[in-house]
Enzyme design. Structure first.
Site, short mmCIF file in Angstrom:
data_model
loop_
_atom_site.label_atom_id
_atom_site.label_comp_id
_atom_site.label_asym_id
_atom_site.label_seq_id
_atom_site.Cartn_x
_atom_site.Cartn_y
_atom_site.Cartn_z
N TYR A 132 20.88 86.93 49.33
CA TYR A 132 20.88 88.47 49.13
C TYR A 132 19.96 89.12 50.17
CZ TYR A 132 24.32 89.08 46.27
OH TYR A 132 25.74 89.33 45.42
N LYS B 174 31.02 85.96 39.26
CA LYS B 174 29.28 85.79 39.83
C LYS B 174 29.27 85.25 38.10
CE LYS B 174 28.48 89.70 42.38
NZ LYS B 174 27.80 90.58 42.90
N HIS C 231 31.36 88.92 44.16
CA HIS C 231 31.03 89.22 45.44
C HIS C 231 31.64 88.92 46.66
CE1 HIS C 231 27.75 89.37 48.50
NE2 HIS C 231 28.91 88.48 49.54
N ASN D 67 29.74 92.99 38.42
CA ASN D 67 30.35 93.26 38.83
C ASN D 67 31.33 91.88 39.24
OD1 ASN D 67 29.10 92.88 41.12
ND2 ASN D 67 29.84 94.58 41.68
N GLU E 299 26.93 83.94 55.64
CA GLU E 299 28.02 83.37 53.61
C GLU E 299 27.89 81.94 53.65
OE1 GLU E 299 29.45 86.75 51.91
OE2 GLU E 299 27.22 87.95 52.36
P1 CMP Z 1 27.31 92.22 46.02
O1 CMP Z 1 28.62 92.68 46.91
O2 CMP Z 1 26.94 91.08 45.66
O3 CMP Z 1 25.84 92.25 46.56
C1 CMP Z 1 24.98 93.45 46.26
C2 CMP Z 1 24.66 93.57 44.39
O4 CMP Z 1 23.85 94.42 44.40
C3 CMP Z 1 26.11 93.90 44.37
O5 CMP Z 1 27.79 93.53 44.56
C4 CMP Z 1 25.84 94.47 42.96
O6 CMP Z 1 26.46 94.20 41.87
C5 CMP Z 1 23.97 94.81 43.06
N1 CMP Z 1 23.55 96.00 42.89
C6 CMP Z 1 22.67 96.72 41.47
N2 CMP Z 1 22.28 97.63 41.37
C7 CMP Z 1 23.54 98.31 42.16
C8 CMP Z 1 23.30 99.57 43.05
N3 CMP Z 1 22.23 100.61 43.16
N4 CMP Z 1 23.53 99.55 44.82
C9 CMP Z 1 24.20 99.27 45.45
N5 CMP Z 1 24.12 97.30 44.34
C10 CMP Z 1 23.81 96.89 43.18
#
Ligand code: CMP
Length: 138
Positions: A50, A10, A116, A113, A127
């Site tokens: 997404y 990311k 992904h 974070n 994906e």
């Molecule tokens: P990812 O695995 O990329 O899939 C969806 C993303 O939404 C997740 O990682 C998080 O980085 C982001 N996200 C932000 N806020 C939330 C939340 N409250 N709950 C879950 N995902 C979140």
């Protein structure tokens, strides 16, 4: 079972020069990097990627963030790649991530974070196809 999964580094990962460390970790874990590209995603592309999260409270924050800077999209191939990549990444929220996982090591918060990974075989197929034609995967 040999599987393929989609991984994304990311914007917080590319911005902090973590591409090499993260790719090294995947190779050390025994994955092949079957495809890899650095991309600046448009808001539209991220919204499509997404789409399953559309309507959730964090959708706008997520899509704005994921289109805010370059990402690295990769196809990882290896034994049980989908689940194993998720174990290597750790929990979505770095506060809950186990020691040694990528998110424990590098993630800043639940949004930034760092990585992904596809969460199921159906998601991995969708994906991977979203970013790579079959002819770009080796
Ligand atoms: P990812 O695995 O990329 O899939 C969806 C993303 O939404 C997740 O990682 C998080 O980085 C982001 N996200 C932000 N806020 C939330 C939340 N409250 N709950 C879950 N995902 C979140």
């Amino acid at each position: 079972m040999i599987q393929s999964t989609l991984s994304i580094i990311k914007p917080d990962g590319t911005q902090r020069n973590l591409i090499g460390k993260i790719v090294s970790r995947f190779e050390e874990e025994g994955f092949e990097i079957a495809a890899m590209e650095k991309r600046q995603l448009s808001l539209r592309e991220v919204e499509g990627f997404y789409a399953e999260h559309k309507g959730r409270g964090f959708f706008e924050e997520l899509t704005t963030y994921m289109s805010s800077g370059p990402v690295v999209v990769m196809v990882l191939r290896g034994e049980n790649a989908i689940d194993r990549n998720r174990q290597i990444m750790g929990a979505t929220n770095p506060k809950d991530a186990a020691e040694g996982t990528l998110r424990k090591l590098y993630a800043q918060d639940i949004g930034m974070n760092t990585v992904h990974g596809s969460d199921s075989p159906a998601a991995a197929e969708r994906e991977i196809g979203y970013f790579f034609p079959k002819t770009a995967i080796f």
